[in-house]
Design a protein around this motif. Structure first.
Motif, PDB file in Angstrom:
ATOM      1  N   PHE A   1       0.849  -1.184   0.000  1.00 55.58           N
ATOM      2  CA  PHE A   1       0.000   0.000   0.000  1.00 55.58           C
ATOM      3  C   PHE A   1       0.886   1.236   0.000  1.00 55.58           C
ATOM      4  O   PHE A   1       1.624   1.463   0.956  1.00 55.58           O
ATOM      5  CB  PHE A   1      -0.914   0.015   1.232  1.00 55.58           C
ATOM      6  CG  PHE A   1      -1.797  -1.191   1.351  1.00 55.58           C
ATOM      7  CD1 PHE A   1      -3.007  -1.253   0.673  1.00 55.58           C
ATOM      8  CD2 PHE A   1      -1.419  -2.279   2.118  1.00 55.58           C
ATOM      9  CE1 PHE A   1      -3.822  -2.361   0.774  1.00 55.58           C
ATOM     10  CE2 PHE A   1      -2.234  -3.391   2.239  1.00 55.58           C
ATOM     11  CZ  PHE A   1      -3.432  -3.436   1.559  1.00 55.58           C
ATOM     12  N   SER A   2       0.824   2.028  -1.072  1.00 56.83           N
ATOM     13  CA  SER A   2       1.543   3.301  -1.119  1.00 56.83           C
ATOM     14  C   SER A   2       0.795   4.283  -0.241  1.00 56.83           C
ATOM     15  O   SER A   2      -0.429   4.407  -0.338  1.00 56.83           O
ATOM     16  CB  SER A   2       1.612   3.810  -2.554  1.00 56.83           C
ATOM     17  OG  SER A   2       2.384   2.942  -3.331  1.00 56.83           O
ATOM     18  N   LEU A   3       1.521   5.005   0.604  1.00 60.53           N
ATOM     19  CA  LEU A   3       0.851   5.843   1.596  1.00 60.53           C
ATOM     20  C   LEU A   3       0.627   7.271   1.143  1.00 60.53           C
ATOM     21  O   LEU A   3      -0.377   7.872   1.492  1.00 60.53           O
ATOM     22  CB  LEU A   3       1.642   5.811   2.909  1.00 60.53           C
ATOM     23  CG  LEU A   3       1.790   4.410   3.515  1.00 60.53           C
ATOM     24  CD1 LEU A   3       2.580   4.499   4.804  1.00 60.53           C
ATOM     25  CD2 LEU A   3       0.442   3.757   3.748  1.00 60.53           C
TER      26      LEU A   3
ATOM     27  N   ASP B   1     -15.582   1.169   3.691  1.00 60.19           N
ATOM     28  CA  ASP B   1     -15.301   2.602   3.586  1.00 60.19           C
ATOM     29  C   ASP B   1     -13.864   2.967   3.979  1.00 60.19           C
ATOM     30  O   ASP B   1     -13.509   4.138   3.979  1.00 60.19           O
ATOM     31  CB  ASP B   1     -16.290   3.390   4.454  1.00 60.19           C
ATOM     32  CG  ASP B   1     -16.240   2.987   5.918  1.00 60.19           C
ATOM     33  OD1 ASP B   1     -15.839   1.846   6.218  1.00 60.19           O
ATOM     34  OD2 ASP B   1     -16.617   3.813   6.772  1.00 60.19           O
ATOM     35  N   ASN B   2     -13.014   1.984   4.268  1.00 58.97           N
ATOM     36  CA  ASN B   2     -11.636   2.235   4.674  1.00 58.97           C
ATOM     37  C   ASN B   2     -10.711   2.352   3.467  1.00 58.97           C
ATOM     38  O   ASN B   2     -10.942   1.730   2.434  1.00 58.97           O
ATOM     39  CB  ASN B   2     -11.130   1.107   5.581  1.00 58.97           C
ATOM     40  CG  ASN B   2     -11.772   1.174   6.940  1.00 58.97           C
ATOM     41  OD1 ASN B   2     -11.476   2.068   7.721  1.00 58.97           O
ATOM     42  ND2 ASN B   2     -12.666   0.248   7.212  1.00 58.97           N
ATOM     43  N   ASP B   3      -9.646   3.141   3.629  1.00 60.57           N
ATOM     44  CA  ASP B   3      -8.635   3.256   2.579  1.00 60.57           C
ATOM     45  C   ASP B   3      -7.885   1.936   2.412  1.00 60.57           C
ATOM     46  O   ASP B   3      -7.561   1.533   1.304  1.00 60.57           O
ATOM     47  CB  ASP B   3      -7.640   4.369   2.912  1.00 60.57           C
ATOM     48  CG  ASP B   3      -8.307   5.733   2.990  1.00 60.57           C
ATOM     49  OD1 ASP B   3      -9.001   6.103   2.020  1.00 60.57           O
ATOM     50  OD2 ASP B   3      -8.143   6.416   4.020  1.00 60.57           O
ATOM     51  N   ILE B   4      -7.580   1.277   3.534  1.00 57.92           N
ATOM     52  CA  ILE B   4      -6.968  -0.054   3.515  1.00 57.92           C
ATOM     53  C   ILE B   4      -7.965  -1.001   4.151  1.00 57.92           C
ATOM     54  O   ILE B   4      -8.175  -0.982   5.368  1.00 57.92           O
ATOM     55  CB  ILE B   4      -5.620  -0.064   4.270  1.00 57.92           C
ATOM     56  CG1 ILE B   4      -4.632   0.899   3.609  1.00 57.92           C
ATOM     57  CG2 ILE B   4      -5.053  -1.479   4.320  1.00 57.92           C
ATOM     58  CD1 ILE B   4      -3.313   1.041   4.338  1.00 57.92           C
ATOM     59  N   GLN B   5      -8.604  -1.807   3.304  1.00 53.26           N
ATOM     60  CA  GLN B   5      -9.638  -2.735   3.767  1.00 53.26           C
ATOM     61  C   GLN B   5      -9.015  -4.108   3.989  1.00 53.26           C
ATOM     62  O   GLN B   5      -8.342  -4.651   3.107  1.00 53.26           O
ATOM     63  CB  GLN B   5     -10.766  -2.836   2.754  1.00 53.26           C
ATOM     64  CG  GLN B   5     -11.904  -3.709   3.243  1.00 53.26           C
ATOM     65  CD  GLN B   5     -13.003  -3.836   2.208  1.00 53.26           C
ATOM     66  OE1 GLN B   5     -12.930  -3.306   1.118  1.00 53.26           O
ATOM     67  NE2 GLN B   5     -14.035  -4.572   2.566  1.00 53.26           N
ATOM     68  N   LEU B   6      -9.223  -4.663   5.192  1.00 52.86           N
ATOM     69  CA  LEU B   6      -8.647  -5.948   5.564  1.00 52.86           C
ATOM     70  C   LEU B   6      -9.759  -6.966   5.794  1.00 52.86           C
ATOM     71  O   LEU B   6     -10.646  -6.738   6.601  1.00 52.86           O
ATOM     72  CB  LEU B   6      -7.796  -5.797   6.826  1.00 52.86           C
ATOM     73  CG  LEU B   6      -6.680  -4.751   6.749  1.00 52.86           C
ATOM     74  CD1 LEU B   6      -6.001  -4.607   8.095  1.00 52.86           C
ATOM     75  CD2 LEU B   6      -5.683  -5.120   5.669  1.00 52.86           C
ATOM     76  N   ASP B   7      -9.671  -8.071   5.088  1.00 49.17           N
ATOM     77  CA  ASP B   7     -10.675  -9.130   5.194  1.00 49.17           C
ATOM     78  C   ASP B   7     -10.231 -10.130   6.258  1.00 49.17           C
ATOM     79  O   ASP B   7      -9.645 -11.173   5.948  1.00 49.17           O
ATOM     80  CB  ASP B   7     -10.850  -9.815   3.833  1.00 49.17           C
ATOM     81  CG  ASP B   7     -11.986 -10.819   3.830  1.00 49.17           C
ATOM     82  OD1 ASP B   7     -12.869 -10.727   4.710  1.00 49.17           O
ATOM     83  OD2 ASP B   7     -11.989 -11.704   2.954  1.00 49.17           O
TER      84      ASP B   7
ATOM     85  N   HIS C   1     -10.813   0.179  12.438  1.00 47.07           N
ATOM     86  CA  HIS C   1      -9.828  -0.279  13.408  1.00 47.07           C
ATOM     87  C   HIS C   1      -8.815   0.803  13.795  1.00 47.07           C
ATOM     88  O   HIS C   1      -8.548   1.005  14.972  1.00 47.07           O
ATOM     89  CB  HIS C   1      -9.086  -1.493  12.823  1.00 47.07           C
ATOM     90  CG  HIS C   1      -8.412  -2.331  13.847  1.00 47.07           C
ATOM     91  ND1 HIS C   1      -8.931  -3.520  14.282  1.00 47.07           N
ATOM     92  CD2 HIS C   1      -7.246  -2.157  14.515  1.00 47.07           C
ATOM     93  CE1 HIS C   1      -8.126  -4.048  15.178  1.00 47.07           C
ATOM     94  NE2 HIS C   1      -7.092  -3.235  15.335  1.00 47.07           N
ATOM     95  N   ALA C   2      -8.233   1.480  12.785  1.00 45.84           N
ATOM     96  CA  ALA C   2      -7.141   2.417  13.084  1.00 45.84           C
ATOM     97  C   ALA C   2      -7.012   3.466  11.995  1.00 45.84           C
ATOM     98  O   ALA C   2      -7.543   3.317  10.898  1.00 45.84           O
ATOM     99  CB  ALA C   2      -5.828   1.648  13.209  1.00 45.84           C
ATOM    100  N   TRP C   3      -6.268   4.510  12.341  1.00 47.04           N
ATOM    101  CA  TRP C   3      -5.842   5.506  11.370  1.00 47.04           C
ATOM    102  C   TRP C   3      -4.330   5.455  11.299  1.00 47.04           C
ATOM    103  O   TRP C   3      -3.641   5.283  12.313  1.00 47.04           O
ATOM    104  CB  TRP C   3      -6.211   6.922  11.812  1.00 47.04           C
ATOM    105  CG  TRP C   3      -7.641   7.304  11.621  1.00 47.04           C
ATOM    106  CD1 TRP C   3      -8.546   6.769  10.767  1.00 47.04           C
ATOM    107  CD2 TRP C   3      -8.319   8.348  12.314  1.00 47.04           C
ATOM    108  NE1 TRP C   3      -9.745   7.406  10.882  1.00 47.04           N
ATOM    109  CE2 TRP C   3      -9.636   8.383  11.831  1.00 47.04           C
ATOM    110  CE3 TRP C   3      -7.947   9.250  13.293  1.00 47.04           C
ATOM    111  CZ2 TRP C   3     -10.574   9.284  12.292  1.00 47.04           C
ATOM    112  CZ3 TRP C   3      -8.874  10.147  13.750  1.00 47.04           C
ATOM    113  CH2 TRP C   3     -10.178  10.162  13.249  1.00 47.04           C
ATOM    114  N   LEU C   4      -3.813   5.653  10.124  1.00 44.45           N
ATOM    115  CA  LEU C   4      -2.392   5.903   9.936  1.00 44.45           C
ATOM    116  C   LEU C   4      -2.323   7.366   9.536  1.00 44.45           C
ATOM    117  O   LEU C   4      -2.595   7.732   8.399  1.00 44.45           O
ATOM    118  CB  LEU C   4      -1.808   4.975   8.863  1.00 44.45           C
ATOM    119  CG  LEU C   4      -0.299   4.913   8.796  1.00 44.45           C
ATOM    120  CD1 LEU C   4       0.296   4.508  10.147  1.00 44.45           C
ATOM    121  CD2 LEU C   4       0.141   3.938   7.738  1.00 44.45           C
ATOM    122  N   GLU C   5      -2.024   8.204  10.523  1.00 42.76           N
ATOM    123  CA  GLU C   5      -2.146   9.649  10.372  1.00 42.76           C
ATOM    124  C   GLU C   5      -0.844  10.269   9.889  1.00 42.76           C
ATOM    125  O   GLU C   5       0.218  10.043  10.466  1.00 42.76           O
ATOM    126  CB  GLU C   5      -2.541  10.248  11.724  1.00 42.76           C
ATOM    127  CG  GLU C   5      -2.913  11.697  11.687  1.00 42.76           C
ATOM    128  CD  GLU C   5      -3.421  12.160  13.033  1.00 42.76           C
ATOM    129  OE1 GLU C   5      -4.634  12.413  13.129  1.00 42.76           O
ATOM    130  OE2 GLU C   5      -2.616  12.253  13.977  1.00 42.76           O
TER     131      GLU C   5
END
Length: 127
Positions: free
Chosen positions: A16-18, A30-36, A44-48
């Motif tokens: 995942f390029s940030l 609705d997440n930028d990084i969706q984990l199945d 779950h979290a933000w990478l701010e």
């Protein structure tokens, strides 16, 4: 550009390029990084992303747990908020990532191979 590499048994599963933005991580669509993964909360979290304030501070990322059920871990320490550095292992549920900051990435010096007095045996010298 920093990347988050999803790893399993030291094998890269996904990248995942940030970029320079805050990303949401979770099971929800609705997440930028969706984990199945059922151990990951819907949100779950933000990478701010934090830009540099001036010439003395560096830009970077901070992992923020959003009151998830199973928590967030950086280098196997449970965190609520923590800055992530080059080569840190970030774990969300059972999914592990390696944070790579390409600006910090430096290749190790190449080792020189030496021939020993024993035929067919070669070695390297540690510095």
């Amino acid at each position: 550009m920093p990347i988050l590499m999803q790893i399993k048994d030291d094998i890269v599963q996904n990248k995942f390029s940030l970029g320079e933005k805050t990303l949401s991580i979770g099971r929800g669509t609705d997440n930028d990084i969706q984990l199945d993964d059922k151990t990951v909360s819907a949100n779950h979290a933000w990478l701010e992303w934090h830009p540099a304030d001036d010439e003395r501070t560096h830009s970077g990322y901070r992992l923020i747990d959003l009151n998830s059920t199973n928590g967030c871990f950086v280098n196997e320490e449970k965190i609520l908020e923590q800055d992530v550095q080059h080569n840190d292992i970030v774990r969300i549920g059972f999914i592990a990532f390696r944070f790579i900051d390409e600006e910090e990435h430096r290749f190790e010096e190449t080792s020189k191979v030496h021939k020993s007095w024993i035929p067919g045996v070669y070695y390297t010298k540690d510095k």
